[in-house]
Write a protein that holds these residues in place. Structure first.
Motif, PDB file in Angstrom:
ATOM      1  N   ILE A 179      10.283 -12.446   4.856  1.00  0.00           N
ATOM      2  CA  ILE A 179       9.138 -12.123   5.105  1.00  0.00           C
ATOM      3  C   ILE A 179       9.139 -10.462   5.990  1.00  0.00           C
ATOM      4  CG2 ILE A 179       7.070 -12.331   6.743  1.00  0.00           C
ATOM      5  CD1 ILE A 179       7.550 -15.276   6.246  1.00  0.00           C
ATOM      6  N   TYR A 180      10.456 -10.461   6.888  1.00  0.00           N
ATOM      7  CA  TYR A 180      10.512  -9.399   7.447  1.00  0.00           C
ATOM      8  C   TYR A 180      11.048  -8.083   6.479  1.00  0.00           C
ATOM      9  CZ  TYR A 180      13.616  -5.961   9.660  1.00  0.00           C
ATOM     10  OH  TYR A 180      14.227  -4.652  10.322  1.00  0.00           O
ATOM     11  N   GLN A 181      12.030  -8.642   5.613  1.00  0.00           N
ATOM     12  CA  GLN A 181      12.652  -7.828   4.545  1.00  0.00           C
ATOM     13  C   GLN A 181      11.649  -7.162   3.529  1.00  0.00           C
ATOM     14  OE1 GLN A 181      16.611  -9.021   3.431  1.00  0.00           O
ATOM     15  NE2 GLN A 181      16.935  -9.595   5.302  1.00  0.00           N
ATOM     16  N   SER A 182      10.542  -8.152   3.252  1.00  0.00           N
ATOM     17  CA  SER A 182       9.822  -7.733   2.494  1.00  0.00           C
ATOM     18  C   SER A 182       8.534  -6.751   2.998  1.00  0.00           C
ATOM     19  CB  SER A 182       8.854  -8.983   2.006  1.00  0.00           C
ATOM     20  OG  SER A 182       9.890  -9.661   1.124  1.00  0.00           O
ATOM     21  N   GLY A 183       8.738  -6.443   4.326  1.00  0.00           N
ATOM     22  CA  GLY A 183       7.681  -5.634   4.897  1.00  0.00           C
ATOM     23  C   GLY A 183       6.400  -6.167   5.694  1.00  0.00           C
ATOM     24  N   TYR A 184       6.245  -7.688   5.629  1.00  0.00           N
ATOM     25  CA  TYR A 184       5.188  -8.114   6.048  1.00  0.00           C
ATOM     26  C   TYR A 184       5.334  -8.281   7.745  1.00  0.00           C
ATOM     27  CZ  TYR A 184       3.661  -8.690   1.418  1.00  0.00           C
ATOM     28  OH  TYR A 184       3.266  -8.724   0.143  1.00  0.00           O
ATOM     29  N   LEU A 185       6.541  -8.297   7.975  1.00  0.00           N
ATOM     30  CA  LEU A 185       6.719  -8.130   9.504  1.00  0.00           C
ATOM     31  C   LEU A 185       7.730  -7.069  10.136  1.00  0.00           C
ATOM     32  CD1 LEU A 185       7.287 -11.888  10.503  1.00  0.00           C
ATOM     33  CD2 LEU A 185       5.340 -10.715  11.121  1.00  0.00           C
ATOM     34  N   THR A 186       7.626  -6.607  11.018  1.00  0.00           N
ATOM     35  CA  THR A 186       8.691  -5.541  11.742  1.00  0.00           C
ATOM     36  C   THR A 186       8.853  -5.676  12.974  1.00  0.00           C
ATOM     37  OG1 THR A 186       9.042  -2.989  11.204  1.00  0.00           O
ATOM     38  CG2 THR A 186       6.807  -3.827  12.365  1.00  0.00           C
ATOM     39  N   ILE A 187      10.158  -5.141  13.430  1.00  0.00           N
ATOM     40  CA  ILE A 187      10.574  -5.214  14.735  1.00  0.00           C
ATOM     41  C   ILE A 187       9.592  -4.888  15.771  1.00  0.00           C
ATOM     42  CG2 ILE A 187      12.289  -4.714  16.356  1.00  0.00           C
ATOM     43  CD1 ILE A 187      14.227  -4.394  14.091  1.00  0.00           C
ATOM     44  N   SER A 188       9.241  -5.507  16.995  1.00  0.00           N
ATOM     45  CA  SER A 188       8.416  -5.087  17.896  1.00  0.00           C
ATOM     46  C   SER A 188       8.931  -5.143  19.104  1.00  0.00           C
ATOM     47  CB  SER A 188       6.918  -6.215  17.996  1.00  0.00           C
ATOM     48  OG  SER A 188       7.625  -7.375  18.250  1.00  0.00           O
ATOM     49  N   GLY A 189      10.112  -5.671  19.312  1.00  0.00           N
ATOM     50  CA  GLY A 189      10.757  -5.772  20.642  1.00  0.00           C
ATOM     51  C   GLY A 189      12.216  -6.196  20.689  1.00  0.00           C
ATOM     52  N   TYR A 190      12.803  -5.948  21.535  1.00  0.00           N
ATOM     53  CA  TYR A 190      14.322  -6.563  21.641  1.00  0.00           C
ATOM     54  C   TYR A 190      14.745  -7.010  23.087  1.00  0.00           C
ATOM     55  CZ  TYR A 190      19.479  -6.644  21.211  1.00  0.00           C
ATOM     56  OH  TYR A 190      20.571  -6.962  21.072  1.00  0.00           O
ATOM     57  N   ASP A 191      15.356  -8.173  23.069  1.00  0.00           N
ATOM     58  CA  ASP A 191      15.652  -8.870  24.433  1.00  0.00           C
ATOM     59  C   ASP A 191      17.215  -8.634  24.467  1.00  0.00           C
ATOM     60  OD1 ASP A 191      16.546 -10.531  26.360  1.00  0.00           O
ATOM     61  OD2 ASP A 191      14.852 -11.639  26.280  1.00  0.00           O
ATOM     62  N   GLU A 192      17.805  -7.703  25.264  1.00  0.00           N
ATOM     63  CA  GLU A 192      19.080  -7.133  25.295  1.00  0.00           C
ATOM     64  C   GLU A 192      19.849  -8.480  26.072  1.00  0.00           C
ATOM     65  OE1 GLU A 192      20.054  -3.469  27.281  1.00  0.00           O
ATOM     66  OE2 GLU A 192      18.670  -2.322  26.029  1.00  0.00           O
ATOM     67  N   GLU A 193      19.374  -9.168  26.727  1.00  0.00           N
ATOM     68  CA  GLU A 193      19.902 -10.255  27.542  1.00  0.00           C
ATOM     69  C   GLU A 193      20.461 -11.650  26.356  1.00  0.00           C
ATOM     70  OE1 GLU A 193      19.793 -13.495  31.034  1.00  0.00           O
ATOM     71  OE2 GLU A 193      18.193 -12.185  30.796  1.00  0.00           O
ATOM     72  N   PHE A 194      19.360 -11.638  25.535  1.00  0.00           N
ATOM     73  CA  PHE A 194      19.698 -12.761  24.627  1.00  0.00           C
ATOM     74  C   PHE A 194      19.911 -12.327  23.363  1.00  0.00           C
ATOM     75  CE2 PHE A 194      17.225 -14.591  28.126  1.00  0.00           C
ATOM     76  CZ  PHE A 194      18.210 -15.917  28.402  1.00  0.00           C
ATOM     77  N   GLU A 195      19.963 -11.121  23.143  1.00  0.00           N
ATOM     78  CA  GLU A 195      20.221 -10.311  21.922  1.00  0.00           C
ATOM     79  C   GLU A 195      19.195 -10.856  20.718  1.00  0.00           C
ATOM     80  OE1 GLU A 195      24.330 -10.736  21.164  1.00  0.00           O
ATOM     81  OE2 GLU A 195      24.877  -8.973  22.312  1.00  0.00           O
ATOM     82  N   LEU A 196      17.943 -10.997  21.012  1.00  0.00           N
ATOM     83  CA  LEU A 196      16.909 -11.467  20.071  1.00  0.00           C
ATOM     84  C   LEU A 196      16.005 -10.346  19.996  1.00  0.00           C
ATOM     85  CD1 LEU A 196      16.346 -15.073  21.831  1.00  0.00           C
ATOM     86  CD2 LEU A 196      17.537 -14.378  19.623  1.00  0.00           C
ATOM     87  N   TYR A 197      15.479 -10.405  18.762  1.00  0.00           N
ATOM     88  CA  TYR A 197      14.438  -9.441  18.102  1.00  0.00           C
ATOM     89  C   TYR A 197      12.934  -9.976  18.247  1.00  0.00           C
ATOM     90  CZ  TYR A 197      18.172  -6.176  16.635  1.00  0.00           C
ATOM     91  OH  TYR A 197      18.960  -5.598  16.486  1.00  0.00           O
ATOM     92  N   SER A 198      12.049  -9.500  18.422  1.00  0.00           N
ATOM     93  CA  SER A 198      10.600 -10.095  18.510  1.00  0.00           C
ATOM     94  C   SER A 198      10.111  -9.207  17.109  1.00  0.00           C
ATOM     95  CB  SER A 198       9.714  -9.647  19.535  1.00  0.00           C
ATOM     96  OG  SER A 198      10.363 -10.259  20.782  1.00  0.00           O
ATOM     97  N   LEU A 199       9.106  -9.932  16.559  1.00  0.00           N
ATOM     98  CA  LEU A 199       8.564  -9.789  15.333  1.00  0.00           C
ATOM     99  C   LEU A 199       7.126  -9.592  15.332  1.00  0.00           C
ATOM    100  CD1 LEU A 199      10.659 -11.531  12.777  1.00  0.00           C
ATOM    101  CD2 LEU A 199      11.108  -9.076  13.494  1.00  0.00           C
TER     102      LEU A 199
END
Length: 368
Positions: free
Chosen positions: A340-360
């Motif tokens: 879903i992300y790579q197809s362009g229906y979601l994109t990166i909206s944030g990043y948690d540096e402590e846990f190295e997690l991306y929000s979509l």
């Protein structure tokens, strides 16, 4: 053009046609120069209709030494030698790939056209063997190493989602075919593979550990798609005409374009969003705001994936994932988020540096 403005390359995916036809071209050739001088083996993932084929075509023209096509562009200030290399350009976007034979036939046609120029050997009975021999013979005949460009490398694999037997047949064939890039390294100048997704782990890329993935690279985040600065530099007349047609001020038109088509982020450092190029050009062509990219059709593979795993769409924007999840797809995984992300229906909206997690999240109003 009906609106009397610049010739817009809506739907045109070949660099030479844009340049020779005097269509507007948003100059990214400085990035092309950096890419080709910093790396030898490159992979790029971007959503459909996001400029991947045009980028591949630009690379082809550059390595063919077609200097005349780059007149007036940034490349002319950077490139001094203009060396002509043998270029192998494989476009896998033309077939539906519904049977194992469909891929074999496509690859056979690609190789046969090259064999007319560079010859063959009776012992080269398999596709990968023929590909390997062609790279060597082309390099020896031309006195220059070969450039290999593969557009939509993943089309067969994507079309086979939901059909494990067919996907395994495609995976096996493509894995052997692409592994030639490693075995023939001594004869290869540059290789570029692009597609919507990256199939990882035991899949087609398992032998290509020297392939550099720039999909989430900060330096190449704007390689495909348009920035707001580029829109203001190249499309100011179109924005003014759009505003007039829709009874808006120019500032209101820019705001409307941003709301509908901006918002793609391909790495955690990217503060500035990327506009969907297909929707933007279509808007300027029609002088009407529409859901152009979305209306070209949701890919069948995505619908199949969501149906197979009964994924709840209302959970889409609640996901947090690692870079490994976003970067590649495990064919055996039941998680549809990477596709879903790579197809362009979601994109990166944030990043948690402590846990190295991306929000979509959804990139813009058109997609949402």
């Amino acid at each position: 053009m009906s609106n009397g403005l610049k010739r817009l390359p809506t739907g045109i995916q070949t660099f030479d046609k844009i340049r020779e036809g005097n269509y507007l071209y948003v100059d990214k050739t400085d990035l092309v120069y950096c890419l080709t001088h910093e790396y030898s083996y490159v992979f790029l993932s971007r959503p459909r209709r996001f400029g991947k084929s045009l980028l591949t075509s630009t690379l082809e023209a550059y390595f063919q030494g077609r200097k005349e096509l780059f007149e007036g562009l940034k490349m002319m200030e950077l490139e001094k030698e203009w060396i002509k290399y043998p270029v192998f350009h494989l476009d896998l976007n033309q077939n539906k790939y519904e049977t194992p034979e469909s891929l074999v036939n496509e690859l056979n046609d690609f190789l046969s056209s090259l064999e007319e120029k560079y010859g063959t050997r009776p012992s080269e009975t398999q596709l990968a063997m023929r590909f390997r021999g062609l790279i060597r013979r082309a390099a020896e005949k031309e006195g220059r190493n070969v450039v290999i460009l593969v557009d939509e490398y993943d089309k067969p694999m994507l079309n086979a989602i939901g059909n494990p037997q067919l996907q395994e047949a495609f995976r096996s064939e493509l894995k052997a075919f692409y592994s030639v890039l490693k075995s023939q390294d001594r004869y290869i100048k540059f290789a570029f593979l692009t597609g919507v997704t990256k199939f990882g782990k035991i899949s087609v890329f398992s032998d290509l550990n020297h392939l550099f993935d720039i999909s989430m690279s900060e330096n190449f985040g704007t390689l495909c798609g348009f920035t707001e600065q580029e829109i203001r530099e190249y499309f100011s007349e179109e924005v003014a005409a759009l505003a007039q047609k829709n009874k808006q001020t120019v500032d209101e038109a820019y705001a409307c374009l941003k709301e509908n088509y901006d918002g793609y982020h391909f790495n955690r450092f990217q503060t500035e969003g990327i506009y969907n190029p297909f929707s933007l050009l279509s808007t300027f062509k029609d002088l009407t705001y529409g859901e152009y990219w979305f209306e070209t059709g949701t890919p069948t593979y995505l619908v199949t994936l969501l149906q197979n795993y009964n994924y709840q769409l209302d959970e889409l924007t609640q996901e947090q994932v690692t870079a490994d999840v976003l970067n590649s797809i495990d064919p055996s995984s039941q998680n549809p988020i990477p596709v879903i992300y790579q197809s362009g229906y979601l994109t990166i909206s944030g990043y948690d540096e402590e846990f190295e997690l991306y929000s979509l999240d959804f990139p813009n109003k058109e997609v949402e």
